[in-house]
Design an enzyme around this catalytic site. Structure first.
Site, PDB file in Angstrom:
ATOM      1  N   ASN A  18      20.832  16.636 -55.180  1.00 32.13           N
ATOM      2  CA  ASN A  18      19.868  16.426 -53.992  1.00 32.13           C
ATOM      3  C   ASN A  18      18.488  16.433 -55.020  1.00 32.13           C
ATOM      4  O   ASN A  18      17.633  15.763 -54.686  1.00 32.13           O
ATOM      5  CB  ASN A  18      19.574  17.705 -53.061  1.00 32.13           C
ATOM      6  N   HIS A 106      21.294  22.185 -45.399  1.00 31.48           N
ATOM      7  CA  HIS A 106      22.519  22.882 -45.114  1.00 31.48           C
ATOM      8  C   HIS A 106      23.494  22.081 -44.897  1.00 31.48           C
ATOM      9  O   HIS A 106      23.507  20.811 -44.373  1.00 31.48           O
ATOM     10  CB  HIS A 106      22.286  23.666 -44.030  1.00 31.48           C
TER      11      HIS A 106
END
Ligand code: GAR
Length: 193
Positions: A18, A106
């Protein structure tokens, strides 16, 4: 005074795919600078990824993170406007929550599959074990509790009966890499307006 540049700090604990997606997305953007990548794990591959983009890196111990002002002082010295958690697994201390806008991603549809101990692969294993038909990603503001801050964005994906936890992790990563940078940009546009 209206700001013209937003400085971002990324916090990452592990592989950092990410972090990589965010670094790539904002490379060459004059209004958004990734200032520093912080890690609680000096061996995290995320650190190597940041170095490849010539971004400063800094790792810290648990004591330094929770019991001193070293990190907050460093963030202030770098004029950081926004902290982005990208696979960062420690609870964020109050002094950071109170002083910065912080985003987290998340790998599930919160409020399901959130909370202490629910991170990374543990999430996907629980989703598969419970035979869920869908999962997804949640991007939210960070407050003092694990995974409880206001939700900014969610995106669903199907979970097939044949999916393993690894298959699901791959699907989720693909969603994360597309939507996290875009959502960060949306939050930045608000900060700049
Ligand atoms: C990501 O899937 C992220 O959503 C998750 O850890 C993974 C890190 O992957 N974060 C959490 O579980 C936070 N509770 P990466 O290191 O390849 O970016």
């Amino acid at each position: 005074m209206k700001k013209s540049i937003i400085n971002i700090a990324i916090f990452a604990s592990g592989n950092g795919t990410n972090a990589q997606a965010i670094l790539e997305y904002f490379k060459g953007n004059d209004a958004v600078k990734i200032n520093c990548l912080y890690s609680n794990n000096s061996k995290a591959y995320a650190i190597t990824r940041a170095k490849n983009f010539e971004v400063e890196t800094r790792s810290f111990s648990r004591k330094e993170f929770y019991k001193s002002t070293a990190i907050i002082n460093h963030l202030n010295s770098k004029h950081v406007d926004l902290i982005v958690l990208a696979g960062f697994m420690w609870l964020i201390p109050t002094q950071l929550v109170d002083n910065f806008t912080i985003l987290n991603i998340h790998p599930a549809l919160l409020p399901k599959y959130g909370g202490k101990g629910m991170y990374g692969h543990f999430v996907h294993e629980a989703v598969i074990k419970n035979k869920e038909k869908e999962s997804g990603i949640t991007i939210h503001y960070v407050n003092n509790e694990y995974d409880k801050g206001n939700i900014i964005y969610q995106k669903k994906c199907a979970v097939l009966a044949s999916d393993s936890a690894d298959d699901l992790a791959n699907k989720i990563h693909r969603l994360e890499h597309k939507h996290y940078p875009e959502t960060i940009l949306m939050v930045i546009e608000k900060l700049l307006s």
